[in-house]
Design a protein around this motif. Structure first.
Motif, PDB file in Angstrom:
ATOM      1  N   LYS A  15       5.687  63.491 -20.761  1.00  0.00           N
ATOM      2  CA  LYS A  15       6.393  63.985 -19.584  1.00  0.00           C
ATOM      3  C   LYS A  15       7.818  63.435 -19.536  1.00  0.00           C
ATOM      4  N   ARG A  16       8.696  64.238 -18.978  1.00  0.00           N
ATOM      5  CA  ARG A  16      10.017  63.753 -18.569  1.00  0.00           C
ATOM      6  C   ARG A  16       9.970  63.548 -17.062  1.00  0.00           C
ATOM      7  N   ILE A  17      10.317  62.372 -16.584  1.00  0.00           N
ATOM      8  CA  ILE A  17      10.195  62.029 -15.164  1.00  0.00           C
ATOM      9  C   ILE A  17      11.567  61.684 -14.600  1.00  0.00           C
ATOM     10  N   GLU A  18      11.891  62.293 -13.464  1.00  0.00           N
ATOM     11  CA  GLU A  18      13.111  61.960 -12.732  1.00  0.00           C
ATOM     12  C   GLU A  18      12.725  61.428 -11.362  1.00  0.00           C
ATOM     13  N   VAL A  19      13.251  60.269 -11.005  1.00  0.00           N
ATOM     14  CA  VAL A  19      12.973  59.651  -9.708  1.00  0.00           C
ATOM     15  C   VAL A  19      14.284  59.547  -8.929  1.00  0.00           C
ATOM     16  N   LYS A  20      14.274  60.021  -7.694  1.00  0.00           N
ATOM     17  CA  LYS A  20      15.475  59.999  -6.863  1.00  0.00           C
ATOM     18  C   LYS A  20      15.893  58.560  -6.545  1.00  0.00           C
ATOM     19  N   PRO A  21      17.172  58.336  -6.287  1.00  0.00           N
ATOM     20  CA  PRO A  21      17.624  57.004  -5.884  1.00  0.00           C
ATOM     21  C   PRO A  21      16.871  56.501  -4.656  1.00  0.00           C
ATOM     22  N   GLY A  22      16.363  55.294  -4.741  1.00  0.00           N
ATOM     23  CA  GLY A  22      15.649  54.691  -3.624  1.00  0.00           C
ATOM     24  C   GLY A  22      14.216  55.140  -3.468  1.00  0.00           C
ATOM     25  N   ALA A  23      13.764  56.107  -4.289  1.00  0.00           N
ATOM     26  CA  ALA A  23      12.411  56.643  -4.145  1.00  0.00           C
ATOM     27  C   ALA A  23      11.414  55.828  -4.959  1.00  0.00           C
ATOM     28  N   SER A  24      10.137  55.971  -4.588  1.00  0.00           N
ATOM     29  CA  SER A  24       9.093  55.179  -5.226  1.00  0.00           C
ATOM     30  C   SER A  24       7.824  55.997  -5.352  1.00  0.00           C
ATOM     31  N   LEU A  25       7.174  55.936  -6.494  1.00  0.00           N
ATOM     32  CA  LEU A  25       5.850  56.520  -6.647  1.00  0.00           C
ATOM     33  C   LEU A  25       4.843  55.628  -5.935  1.00  0.00           C
ATOM     34  N   SER A  26       3.639  56.119  -5.746  1.00  0.00           N
ATOM     35  CA  SER A  26       2.624  55.326  -5.054  1.00  0.00           C
ATOM     36  C   SER A  26       2.147  54.168  -5.927  1.00  0.00           C
ATOM     37  N   LEU A  27       1.624  53.150  -5.281  1.00  0.00           N
ATOM     38  CA  LEU A  27       0.919  52.087  -5.985  1.00  0.00           C
ATOM     39  C   LEU A  27      -0.436  52.662  -6.372  1.00  0.00           C
ATOM     40  N   VAL A  51      12.747  54.196 -20.501  1.00  0.00           N
ATOM     41  CA  VAL A  51      13.837  54.558 -19.596  1.00  0.00           C
ATOM     42  C   VAL A  51      14.971  55.183 -20.413  1.00  0.00           C
ATOM     43  N   VAL A  52      15.354  56.400 -20.042  1.00  0.00           N
ATOM     44  CA  VAL A  52      16.437  57.113 -20.710  1.00  0.00           C
ATOM     45  C   VAL A  52      17.769  56.826 -20.034  1.00  0.00           C
ATOM     46  N   SER A  53      17.786  56.848 -18.702  1.00  0.00           N
ATOM     47  CA  SER A  53      18.995  56.514 -17.955  1.00  0.00           C
ATOM     48  C   SER A  53      18.607  55.968 -16.597  1.00  0.00           C
ATOM     49  N   GLY A  54      19.462  55.129 -16.044  1.00  0.00           N
ATOM     50  CA  GLY A  54      19.151  54.465 -14.793  1.00  0.00           C
ATOM     51  C   GLY A  54      18.375  53.181 -15.045  1.00  0.00           C
ATOM     52  N   SER A  78       7.411  72.124 -14.833  1.00  0.00           N
ATOM     53  CA  SER A  78       8.130  71.192 -13.962  1.00  0.00           C
ATOM     54  C   SER A  78       7.493  71.220 -12.585  1.00  0.00           C
ATOM     55  N   VAL A  79       7.108  70.039 -12.095  1.00  0.00           N
ATOM     56  CA  VAL A  79       6.393  69.925 -10.823  1.00  0.00           C
ATOM     57  C   VAL A  79       7.190  69.003  -9.908  1.00  0.00           C
ATOM     58  N   HIS A  80       7.490  69.485  -8.705  1.00  0.00           N
ATOM     59  CA  HIS A  80       8.242  68.691  -7.735  1.00  0.00           C
ATOM     60  C   HIS A  80       7.299  67.802  -6.936  1.00  0.00           C
ATOM     61  N   ARG A  81       7.712  66.583  -6.759  1.00  0.00           N
ATOM     62  CA  ARG A  81       6.997  65.608  -5.946  1.00  0.00           C
ATOM     63  C   ARG A  81       7.969  65.047  -4.903  1.00  0.00           C
ATOM     64  N   PRO A  82       7.467  64.385  -3.858  1.00  0.00           N
ATOM     65  CA  PRO A  82       8.378  63.826  -2.847  1.00  0.00           C
ATOM     66  C   PRO A  82       9.418  62.871  -3.432  1.00  0.00           C
ATOM     67  N   TRP A  83       9.049  62.188  -4.516  1.00  0.00           N
ATOM     68  CA  TRP A  83       9.946  61.191  -5.111  1.00  0.00           C
ATOM     69  C   TRP A  83      10.883  61.775  -6.164  1.00  0.00           C
ATOM     70  N   GLY A  84      10.650  63.020  -6.600  1.00  0.00           N
ATOM     71  CA  GLY A  84      11.471  63.612  -7.651  1.00  0.00           C
ATOM     72  C   GLY A  84      10.755  64.745  -8.340  1.00  0.00           C
ATOM     73  N   VAL A  85      10.792  64.748  -9.682  1.00  0.00           N
ATOM     74  CA  VAL A  85      10.186  65.854 -10.435  1.00  0.00           C
ATOM     75  C   VAL A  85       9.729  65.346 -11.791  1.00  0.00           C
ATOM     76  N   TYR A  86       8.621  65.932 -12.293  1.00  0.00           N
ATOM     77  CA  TYR A  86       8.234  65.662 -13.674  1.00  0.00           C
ATOM     78  C   TYR A  86       8.059  66.972 -14.427  1.00  0.00           C
ATOM     79  N   THR A  87       8.319  66.935 -15.718  1.00  0.00           N
ATOM     80  CA  THR A  87       8.187  68.104 -16.578  1.00  0.00           C
ATOM     81  C   THR A  87       7.297  67.744 -17.760  1.00  0.00           C
ATOM     82  N   VAL A  88       6.269  68.548 -17.993  1.00  0.00           N
ATOM     83  CA  VAL A  88       5.404  68.347 -19.150  1.00  0.00           C
ATOM     84  C   VAL A  88       6.119  68.905 -20.380  1.00  0.00           C
TER      85      VAL A  88
END
Length: 473
Positions: free
Chosen positions: A383-395, A407-410, A363-373
């Motif tokens: 990977k399982r990816i969680e993105v915080k509300p209002g957050a965005s990965l880079s273009l 998409v599992v939820s949200g 599990s690796v934390h990023r500014p936008w959330g966390v991903y787990t291999v």
């Protein structure tokens, strides 16, 4: 107390003796204890709950900023102001203290007091700590550099010592052998060096001018360059890497405290530990009738004097004694309890070989959330990816891999090439290699999704960023 007190948390280091839980990108201050709080969160609360504190200053690595902010947000219920000095790479504690002192002097004045606290130590007696700080403040306001000395309870060889005469420091001494440590304990004149300090900004700047001007001058150039940079402000300052590289790599103990004749010590018994090994961590858990200490789920048969920590899996042990067993999702440590300090050699070997287990968890934390291999093999990674509300990965785009997103939820807002669209729960989309893409969580709950990567190369460095909300290149 007339002058403002600024708890100054130093959050750095690798915590190599606490591998495999501590990694370079998830160092010792972020380790969670049984009560669910990290060492860093406890350090924040320790300083924030003192009387008269209006802000907490943290000196940390640039890559740990967002993770540190998240940690503070969980425990900063009063909304206390938190400011940061960010280092592009570690440069030891002398530069960290110098940058904090120069910053506090510029923003609050020379009379403001810094209370320097390591982020990875534990203090269990807050009232005693507050009393010790009160005594230190009095000495600091009188113009002293103040250090904290812990009343020793046994002849510890892993700590530095302070020889004291009342509040006067006679000398600092290095980590002793067992025989010397016993003589220190028997004399009653020696204290453990806790690595905590209190002084006014003006005093420490003046003393550094005398004893380590090279550190102070190099740090001042770093801060000057940071303040000239676009977007630098009083709440978040990032030190300039080119000038930081010219600063001496030295601790505040060697650079200043051992050279100055203006050092006082506050002797205290505050329930302190530097949590410097798995033995020290194990002492926090309650022992069973055979001296075993367990965190997580374990079944023990004919086992004695062992420490077992497991994050998710059941650990079974039979017929063993004096072992450290620490299990994580991707690494297992088994060590003799009497060799706990040598765990750092495993970490060093992993780092020297370039093995990713020294640096990151599954599990690796990023500014936008966390991903787990979840799983990986030849030409695929899940990977399982969680993105915080209002957050965005880079273009971004990837040259060597394509990605399937489910998409599992949200709900996800997806940019895929020239198209922008929503992907809802139980829906999916496909990102071909070479396509510019972006993932955003437009909702008010966490976005959880599964990502399946496929291609000839799946390394995290196969990324070209075109736009990023977090200043990453």
């Amino acid at each position: 107390m007339s002058a403002q007190l600024v708890p100054t948390i130093l959050c750095g280091g690798a915590g190599s003796r606490l591998w495999p839980v501590s990694r370079e990108s998830h160092p010792k201050p972020f380790i969670r204890l049984e009560d669910g709080e990290s060492l860093l969160q406890k350090a924040f609360k320790r300083g924030a709950h003192l009387p008269g504190v209006a802000q907490v200053l943290t000196v940390t690595n640039r890559d740990l900023f967002f993770k540190t902010s998240d940690e503070y947000r969980e425990v900063n219920k009063e909304g206390l102001s938190a400011s940061f000095i960010l280092e592009p790479f570690g440069r030891n504690t002398a530069v960290a203290v110098a940058s904090a002192a120069l910053h506090v002097s510029a923003t609050l004045g020379d009379d403001a007091l810094l209370l320097v606290l390591p982020a990875d130590h534990l203090v269990s007696n807050q009232p005693a700590f507050a009393a010790a700080v009160k005594e230190a403040v009095t000495l600091a306001q009188a113009g002293a550099l103040v250090t904290f000395g812990i009343t020793p309870t046994f002849p510890e060889t892993a700590y530095g010592y302070i020889e004291a005469d009342g509040t006067k420091v006679r000398r600092f001494v290095e980590k002793p052998n067992a025989e010397t440590a016993q003589t220190y304990l028997d004399s009653g004149n020696f204290l453990w060096n806790a690595g905590m300090f209190c002084f006014s900004a003006g005093t420490v700047i003046a003393e550094m001018t005398k004893h380590c001007p090279d550190v102070l001058d190099a740090t001042r150039k770093c801060l000057d360059a940071a303040r000239r940079a676009a977007g630098a402000d009083g709440a978040q300052i990032e030190l300039d890497g080119d000038t930081l590289g010219l600063a001496p790599d030295i601790s505040i103990d060697y650079a200043l405290m051992e050279r100055s004749t203006n050092v006082a010590v506050v002797q205290c018994d505050i329930g302190w530990s530097d949590i410097g090994s798995w033995n020290a961590m194990g002492e926090l858990a309650h022992p069973d009738e055979r001296g075993n200490r367990v965190e997580g789920e374990a079944l023990l048969h004919d086992v004695s004097n062992c420490y077992v920590r497991s994050e998710s899996r059941l650990v079974g042990a039979v017929g063993v004694e004096d072992l450290l067993i620490v299990d994580t999702a991707d690494a297992l440590l088994v060590a003799n309890r009497h060799r706990a300090q040598d765990v750092r050699h495993v970490y060093a070997a992993l780092k020297a070989s370039g093995h990713e287990a020294y640096k990151v968890h599954r599990s690796v934390h990023r500014p936008w959330g966390v991903y787990t291999v979840l799983e990986e093999g030849s030409r695929f990674k899940i990977k399982r990816i969680e993105v915080k509300p209002g957050a965005s990965l880079s273009l971004q785009l990837h040259h060597h891999r394509s990605e399937h997103w489910i998409v599992v939820s949200g709900m996800a807002l997806v940019v895929n090439g020239e198209n922008e669209f929503y992907v809802r729960t139980n829906e999916s989309t496909y990102i071909p290699a070479g396509h510019k893409h972006r993932l955003t969580n437009p909702g008010v709950v966490d976005l959880v999704m599964i990502e399946v990567q496929s291609g000839e190369y799946l390394g995290e460095d196969d990324i070209v960023r075109f736009d990023d909300n977090y200043g990453r290149s």
